[in-house]
Design a protein around this motif. Structure first.
Motif, short mmCIF file in Angstrom:
data_model
loop_
_atom_site.label_atom_id
_atom_site.label_comp_id
_atom_site.label_asym_id
_atom_site.label_seq_id
_atom_site.Cartn_x
_atom_site.Cartn_y
_atom_site.Cartn_z
N TYR A 1 0.84 -1.19 0.00
CA TYR A 1 0.00 0.00 0.00
C TYR A 1 0.88 1.24 0.00
O TYR A 1 1.79 1.39 0.82
CB TYR A 1 -0.94 0.04 1.22
CG TYR A 1 -2.03 1.06 1.03
CD1 TYR A 1 -3.16 0.74 0.29
CD2 TYR A 1 -1.89 2.37 1.49
CE1 TYR A 1 -4.14 1.70 0.04
CE2 TYR A 1 -2.85 3.33 1.25
CZ TYR A 1 -3.98 2.98 0.52
OH TYR A 1 -4.94 3.94 0.26
N SER A 2 0.60 2.16 -0.95
CA SER A 2 1.31 3.44 -1.05
C SER A 2 2.81 3.18 -1.21
O SER A 2 3.22 2.55 -2.18
CB SER A 2 0.97 4.32 0.16
OG SER A 2 1.32 5.66 -0.06
N GLY B 1 -3.35 2.13 -3.27
CA GLY B 1 -3.02 3.50 -2.91
C GLY B 1 -1.87 4.11 -3.69
O GLY B 1 -1.30 5.12 -3.28
N LEU B 2 -1.53 3.53 -4.85
CA LEU B 2 -0.51 4.11 -5.71
C LEU B 2 -0.76 3.67 -7.15
O LEU B 2 -0.70 2.49 -7.46
CB LEU B 2 0.90 3.69 -5.28
CG LEU B 2 2.05 4.43 -5.97
CD1 LEU B 2 1.96 5.94 -5.73
CD2 LEU B 2 3.40 3.90 -5.51
N VAL C 1 -7.07 2.14 -6.34
CA VAL C 1 -6.91 3.51 -5.82
C VAL C 1 -8.28 4.09 -5.51
O VAL C 1 -9.24 3.89 -6.26
CB VAL C 1 -6.17 4.40 -6.85
CG1 VAL C 1 -6.20 5.86 -6.43
CG2 VAL C 1 -4.73 3.92 -7.04
N GLY C 2 -8.38 4.83 -4.42
CA GLY C 2 -9.62 5.49 -4.05
C GLY C 2 -9.99 6.59 -5.04
O GLY C 2 -9.12 7.29 -5.55
N ALA D 1 -2.31 9.34 -5.10
CA ALA D 1 -1.85 8.12 -5.77
C ALA D 1 -1.62 8.25 -7.27
O ALA D 1 -0.76 7.57 -7.83
CB ALA D 1 -2.86 6.99 -5.52
N GLY D 2 -2.40 9.07 -7.95
CA GLY D 2 -2.40 9.05 -9.41
C GLY D 2 -3.34 7.97 -9.92
O GLY D 2 -3.88 7.16 -9.16
#
Length: 256
Positions: free
Chosen positions: A103-104, A128-129, A204-205, A211-212
């Motif tokens: 995550y991320s 998240g990324l 991704v949210g 995140a992009g």
């Protein structure tokens, strides 16, 4: 129960949870910046969700985070170094190949792991990324400044204030995090991303401003798909139920 192993002079904390059946396909979880395996994976229910679905679930504290050793040398925190820690944990546990989910910052580490040791990575989940893995995720220098600020009340940069609050909430070593943030954001080129052949899910949210694009990143890879986590920002996407179900479906469709 938290265990430790040593790699490159760091004592690295991890958990290794077996499902009720006693065995299962391994999933390695790599957390995000300023987080820990407890905050990123245990508290939001990921470890419970995966073990109940029959997976052996392994989660580590990245160097500089959680219960793992800290360094104040930025050179220690490259994604290559942290991907090396993840591979060393698989070695320590005698695991040849695993599903790998990050995550991320953990997604970036997972990507470097897939490029440097592709034989160890069966599938990938980047949470998240998205395309930020290629073009960056904004101005992070104010975050380092916020982490080192003597008084958080004086922080005015919104993202800096958010991450300082998160670091304080997780009782992190802020000096170690400031060192980490300066070198852990190394970008991958589109050409490098296109070399990742493993089945990959990019999630991704829809309100994540860090995140992009998940779709744009997935489009670069030969065997990737994207998933929108509806109505969730960078912090709230982690524990989303639809995200968990999508990951379970993805692992089921892509067994070891």
């Amino acid at each position: 129960m938290t265990q430790f192993f040593t790699h490159e002079g760091f004592d690295l904390a991890f958990e290794d949870r077996l499902p009720q059946a006693g065995t299962g396909e391994p999933v390695l979880l790599i957390h995000g910046f300023a987080s820990s395996h407890i905050v990123n994976w245990v508290s939001p229910g990921w470890v419970k969700t995966l073990t109940e679905a029959g997976y052996r679930t392994i989660a580590l504290d990245n160097r500089g985070h959680g219960l793992s050793s800290k360094s104040y040398d930025p050179a220690a925190y490259t994604p290559e170094n942290m991907a090396g820690d993840a591979a060393a944990l698989l070695d320590h546990l005698g695991i040849e190949r695993a599903h790998v989910m990050g995550y991320s910052m953990g997604a970036r580490i997972a990507a470097f792991l897939a490029l440097e040791a592709p034989e160890r990575v069966a599938t990938l989940v980047f949470g998240g990324l998205g395309y930020g893995m290629v073009d960056g995720v904004g101005d992070w220098d104010p975050i380092a400044e916020a982490l080192l600020a003597p008084d958080p009340a004086g922080i005015t940069h919104p993202r800096g204030k958010s991450f300082r609050a998160f670091a304080d909430q997780t009782r992190s070593d802020r000096r170690a995090l400031a060192a980490c943030i300066s070198t852990s954001r190394a970008l991958l080129s589109e050409a490098e991303i296109s070399r990742i052949n493993q089945p990959t899910l990019v999630a991704v949210g829809t309100t994540d401003d860090i995140a992009g694009s998940a779709f744009a990143l997935a489009a670069l890879m030969p065997n990737a798909e994207s998933f929108d986590i509806e109505g969730r920002d960078h912090m709230l996407s982690v524990g989303d139920r639809t995200f968990k179900q999508r990951v379970l479906d993805f692992f089921a469709a892509n067994p070891l």
